[in-house]
Design an enzyme around this catalytic site. Structure first.
Site, mmCIF file in Angstrom:
data_model
loop_
_atom_site.group_PDB
_atom_site.id
_atom_site.type_symbol
_atom_site.label_atom_id
_atom_site.label_comp_id
_atom_site.label_asym_id
_atom_site.label_seq_id
_atom_site.Cartn_x
_atom_site.Cartn_y
_atom_site.Cartn_z
ATOM 1 N N LYS A 203 6.617 -1.326 -7.701
ATOM 2 C CA LYS A 203 8.019 -1.345 -7.248
ATOM 3 C C LYS A 203 8.960 -1.668 -8.416
ATOM 4 O O LYS A 203 10.086 -1.191 -8.457
ATOM 5 C CB LYS A 203 8.219 -2.360 -6.111
ATOM 6 N N LYS B 46 -0.164 7.083 -2.645
ATOM 7 C CA LYS B 46 -0.168 6.821 -1.205
ATOM 8 C C LYS B 46 1.086 7.410 -0.560
ATOM 9 O O LYS B 46 2.133 7.518 -1.204
ATOM 10 C CB LYS B 46 -0.298 5.329 -0.910
ATOM 11 N N LYS C 64 7.420 5.704 2.489
ATOM 12 C CA LYS C 64 8.620 6.008 3.284
ATOM 13 C C LYS C 64 9.631 6.814 2.481
ATOM 14 O O LYS C 64 10.395 7.583 3.050
ATOM 15 C CB LYS C 64 9.272 4.710 3.761
HETATM 16 N N1 AQP Z 1 0.009 5.432 3.019
HETATM 17 C C1 AQP Z 1 -0.390 4.464 3.783
HETATM 18 N N2 AQP Z 1 -1.589 4.520 4.402
HETATM 19 C C2 AQP Z 1 -2.010 3.512 5.207
HETATM 20 N N3 AQP Z 1 -1.262 2.419 5.482
HETATM 21 C C3 AQP Z 1 -0.053 2.325 4.908
HETATM 22 N N4 AQP Z 1 0.916 1.389 4.963
HETATM 23 C C4 AQP Z 1 1.957 1.778 4.196
HETATM 24 N N5 AQP Z 1 1.688 2.958 3.619
HETATM 25 C C5 AQP Z 1 0.448 3.326 4.044
HETATM 26 C C6 AQP Z 1 0.832 0.181 5.768
HETATM 27 O O1 AQP Z 1 1.904 0.190 6.690
HETATM 28 C C7 AQP Z 1 2.316 -1.156 6.912
HETATM 29 C C8 AQP Z 1 3.801 -1.291 6.764
HETATM 30 O O2 AQP Z 1 4.180 -1.045 5.468
HETATM 31 P P1 AQP Z 1 5.536 -1.620 4.883
HETATM 32 O O3 AQP Z 1 6.634 -1.432 5.822
HETATM 33 O O4 AQP Z 1 5.301 -2.994 4.358
HETATM 34 O O5 AQP Z 1 5.802 -0.654 3.736
HETATM 35 P P2 AQP Z 1 5.025 -0.433 2.422
HETATM 36 O O6 AQP Z 1 3.649 -1.028 2.404
HETATM 37 O O7 AQP Z 1 5.910 -0.832 1.309
HETATM 38 O O8 AQP Z 1 4.773 1.074 2.516
HETATM 39 P P3 AQP Z 1 5.722 2.303 2.604
HETATM 40 O O9 AQP Z 1 5.632 2.835 3.979
HETATM 41 O O10 AQP Z 1 5.302 3.165 1.509
HETATM 42 O O11 AQP Z 1 7.189 1.808 2.399
HETATM 43 P P4 AQP Z 1 8.101 1.846 1.117
HETATM 44 O O12 AQP Z 1 8.318 3.293 0.757
HETATM 45 O O13 AQP Z 1 9.321 1.166 1.612
HETATM 46 O O14 AQP Z 1 7.376 1.084 0.061
HETATM 47 C C9 AQP Z 1 1.518 -2.043 5.979
HETATM 48 O O15 AQP Z 1 0.418 -2.592 6.668
HETATM 49 C C10 AQP Z 1 1.055 -1.081 4.932
HETATM 50 O O16 AQP Z 1 -0.140 -1.520 4.331
#
Ligand code: AQP
Length: 323
Positions: free
Chosen positions: A110, A192, A195
């Site tokens: 990040k 991965k 969002k």
């Molecule tokens: N690609 C993924 N595959 C499986 N699990 C995933 N998680 C996130 N991406 C994947 C799981 O979803 C939960 C919520 O995640 P978060 O809101 O904390 O966001 P994050 O981990 O930062 O992931 P994102 O969706 O990619 O968001 P951004 O783009 O904002 O960083 C967690 O349990 C995470 O492990």
């Protein structure tokens, strides 16, 4: 057993969030006391829109409900509504080794993505996450693979606190799914799904959008539909998605597409996803018509959660000699 998990209100949920975490939460609430958070204090560690974040938090509550989280069984909260989260985070930060925080992969990723805003909150994100979990004395934390390292730190902090001030916290375990813990981007199977970026399928995507995205999804060389993470990461990712939405075993899916090639597999996968998301999308549309509902559910959640949170903080401060 007590379960805690959360999601950031940082954009539309995608099928990675659903298959890697949310779908599993729905199962866990059948057997355990669960607390599910909308972790808005985590969301503000990266750029966010002050005009939208509250709305995004409410939208995330709707997502939880539409996915099947039952507020009669589970406690749903918004993190910033319960100040004990940050209070415990401060206390835990005094036990968190800087070196361990510096090693956190998510911080490094990040920080690279947001070069202009590498803030102390982003650095301390895992400590706040530890506080979220320990505040409710959770034993189990269902997360995707990207968050496993943070749960490991939570265990370290629980152990350190217990050793220093007397047994207070359980050492929580991360629960990672065998399939789905890391759903990959449709355009780069080494990244991965996230969002941000249109390489993800949002839970609210229309059938047309899903068709378009799967059509554009990269595949591997060769033409065999075979699960082989090392040599066929893109097809393995698509097979995982097919498997989780259809509940068909990977081996059966491979057999079905033997000698048929990628095009037919992708065409069917599209329909499997559309069908898999339909109940969620229908429930969500219905829930949107009742804006009062989220307020009511959050007020009830806050009452129940705050009771637990205040007890924990009181115990913590007493053990530390602060009160
Ligand atoms: N690609 C993924 N595959 C499986 N699990 C995933 N998680 C996130 N991406 C994947 C799981 O979803 C939960 C919520 O995640 P978060 O809101 O904390 O966001 P994050 O981990 O930062 O992931 P994102 O969706 O990619 O968001 P951004 O783009 O904002 O960083 C967690 O349990 C995470 O492990």
């Amino acid at each position: 057993m007590i379960v805690f998990s959360g999601m950031r209100p940082s954009g539309q949920l995608h099928i990675g969030n659903y298959l890697g975490a949310l779908k599993n939460w729905v199962e866990l609430q059948k057997k355990h006391q669960c607390v599910f958070g909308v972790v808005d204090y985590h969301a503000i560690t990266t750029p966010f829109n002050p005009k939208a974040i509250k709305k995004d938090s409410m939208a995330l509550v709707l997502d939880y409900l539409a996915a099947g989280i039952d507020p009669k069984k589970s406690i749903i909260i918004v993190q910033s509504h319960i100040p004990e989260h940050t209070e415990l985070a401060w206390i835990l930060s005094t036990l968190a080794p800087l070196g361990e925080l510096e090693r956190m992969t998510q911080f490094k990723d990040k920080a690279k993505q947001n070069k202009e805003n590498v803030n102390a909150g982003l650095f301390c994100y895992p400590v706040l996450m530890a506080a979220d979990i320990l505040l409710y004395k959770a034993d189990l934390v269902p997360v995707g693979e990207d968050q496993a390292q943070h749960v490991e730190l939570t265990r370290t902090l629980a152990r350190k606190f217990n050793n220093k001030f007397g047994k207070t916290f359980p050492e929580p375990k991360a629960q990672l799914l065998k399939f789905g813990a890391r759903i990959m981007s449709l355009t780069d199977p080494n990244q991965k799904m996230s969002k941000t970026g249109d390489e993800s399928i949002a839970l609210i995507d229309s059938p047309e959008k899903i068709r378009e995205k799967i059509k554009k999804a990269v595949t591997d060389s060769g033409k065999e539909v075979k699960y082989d993470e090392k040599n066929k990461p893109a097809i393995s990712n698509l097979l995982t998605i097919y498997h989780l939405f259809s509940d068909k075993a990977i081996a059966d899916i491979e057999k079905k597409y033997q000698g048929k090639g990628y095009a037919e597999f992708k065409k069917d996968l599209t329909e499997v996803i559309i069908r898999g998301l339909k109940p969620f999308q229908e429930r969500r549309k219905k829930l949107e018509k009742n804006p009062r509902l989220t307020e009511k559910i959050l007020a009830e959640g806050q009452k129940k959660a705050q009771k637990i949170a205040q007890e924990t903080i009181k115990e913590v401060k007493t053990k530390m000699g602060l009160i």
